[in-house]
Write a protein that holds these residues in place. Sequence first.
Motif, PDB file in Angstrom:
ATOM      1  N   GLN A 131       0.164  -5.474   5.893  1.00 43.84           N
ATOM      2  CA  GLN A 131       0.180  -3.923   4.764  1.00 43.84           C
ATOM      3  C   GLN A 131       1.897  -3.520   4.310  1.00 43.84           C
ATOM      4  O   GLN A 131       2.470  -3.465   5.997  1.00 43.84           O
ATOM      5  CB  GLN A 131      -1.097  -2.951   5.062  1.00 43.84           C
ATOM      6  N   THR A 132       2.238  -3.005   3.757  1.00 45.52           N
ATOM      7  CA  THR A 132       3.998  -2.880   3.453  1.00 45.52           C
ATOM      8  C   THR A 132       3.648  -1.436   2.859  1.00 45.52           C
ATOM      9  O   THR A 132       3.535  -2.176   1.552  1.00 45.52           O
ATOM     10  CB  THR A 132       4.762  -3.913   2.890  1.00 45.52           C
ATOM     11  N   LEU A 133       4.720  -0.661   3.045  1.00 42.21           N
ATOM     12  CA  LEU A 133       5.307   0.400   2.460  1.00 42.21           C
ATOM     13  C   LEU A 133       5.506   0.077   1.206  1.00 42.21           C
ATOM     14  O   LEU A 133       6.885  -0.591   1.499  1.00 42.21           O
ATOM     15  CB  LEU A 133       5.732   1.628   2.863  1.00 42.21           C
ATOM     16  N   SER A 137       8.227   1.472  -0.445  1.00 39.41           N
ATOM     17  CA  SER A 137       9.819   2.350  -0.457  1.00 39.41           C
ATOM     18  C   SER A 137      10.398   1.413   0.838  1.00 39.41           C
ATOM     19  O   SER A 137      11.593   0.605   0.739  1.00 39.41           O
ATOM     20  CB  SER A 137       9.378   3.847   0.179  1.00 39.41           C
ATOM     21  N   ARG A 138       9.310   0.586   2.089  1.00 42.65           N
ATOM     22  CA  ARG A 138       9.910  -0.335   2.842  1.00 42.65           C
ATOM     23  C   ARG A 138      11.020  -1.229   1.563  1.00 42.65           C
ATOM     24  O   ARG A 138      11.669  -1.829   3.053  1.00 42.65           O
ATOM     25  CB  ARG A 138       9.577  -0.749   4.120  1.00 42.65           C
ATOM     26  N   ASP A 163       0.670  -1.320  -0.095  1.00 41.10           N
ATOM     27  CA  ASP A 163      -0.167  -0.499   0.119  1.00 41.10           C
ATOM     28  C   ASP A 163       1.245   1.283  -0.055  1.00 41.10           C
ATOM     29  O   ASP A 163       1.707   1.428   1.215  1.00 41.10           O
ATOM     30  CB  ASP A 163      -0.736   0.051   1.118  1.00 41.10           C
ATOM     31  N   SER A 164       0.763   1.634  -0.978  1.00 37.90           N
ATOM     32  CA  SER A 164       1.520   2.938  -0.930  1.00 37.90           C
ATOM     33  C   SER A 164       0.639   4.758  -0.746  1.00 37.90           C
ATOM     34  O   SER A 164      -0.308   4.565  -0.435  1.00 37.90           O
ATOM     35  CB  SER A 164       1.801   3.210  -2.637  1.00 37.90           C
ATOM     36  N   TYR A 165       1.582   5.131  -0.651  1.00 37.71           N
ATOM     37  CA  TYR A 165       0.662   7.010  -0.087  1.00 37.71           C
ATOM     38  C   TYR A 165      -0.070   7.696  -0.425  1.00 37.71           C
ATOM     39  O   TYR A 165      -0.882   7.775  -0.783  1.00 37.71           O
ATOM     40  CB  TYR A 165       1.826   8.186   0.970  1.00 37.71           C
TER      41      TYR A 165
END
Length: 215
Positions: free
Chosen positions: A177-179, A181-182, A147-149
Motif C-alpha cells: 500500500q502506497t500513499l 503523495s509519496r 491508497d489515498s487519505y
Amino acid sequence: MPADRRIATTGFVHVERTRHPPRAYVRGGLPVAPVPRAVLDAARRLTNEDEIQAMMAESVQRRFCTTGMLTDELDQAGRAGTALFRKALIPLADGARSVAEADAWHLLRRSGLPPGQWNVAIYDADGNYLATPDFWCDEVAFAWEIDSYRHHTSLEDHRATVARNARYAAAGIVVLQTLPSRLRTEPDVVLGELRAAFRAAQGRPRQGSLFKRTA
C-alpha cells in the motif's frame, strides 16, 4: 460553432469555431458534443498535464467513454498540438485510472519488474471476488494499492479497506500500500519498497490458484 457562424463569446460561454463540427447528441433538449470530443476540446485549454490526465481518467473511469475512443478522437485531430494529450493518455490506455495511478505506472516502468495489469478484478479458484487492485502481477500473486487519505475518510471506507486486506491475506496475496503523495515526494524509496514487496511475493509458496477478469 461552424466556422461560418459569427457568434461572439459572452459571459461564461466560450464560442469556438471549427471546420470539423462533431455529431451532436441531444441531452435534456440541448445539443452536446460526444464525450471524447468534449474532453479533448476542454483539454486544449489546459496546459497542466495532471489536469488533462485527470479529466481523461475521469471520463474513462465513469464509463463515459473508452481510451480507444479518446485515441480515435486524437487521431482525427492530427498530430499538431496533441503531444501533451498523447503523453497523458499512455498510462490510461494501459489501464491506469487516475493521476496517482499514472505516477505509479511510470514508477513501475523504472522498476525493472515484470509487467502486470491495472484495475483487473481478482477472484479465487471458486469464483469468489477478492479485490480489484490498482496493479496486479499474476505471475507472483502481488497487488499494489495506491491508497489515498481521501478514500479512508469514513468508517465505511476504512472497513472496506480492512476487509479487502483480509481477503488478500487469506488468499496468500502479498500487497503493498502506497500513499499517492509519496510517488512524487520519495519515488526512490517507494521504488525500493516495490521491489522488496515483489521479491517477497516471488520467494514464498503460492497458496492455491487465482484468476482475473478485466474490470
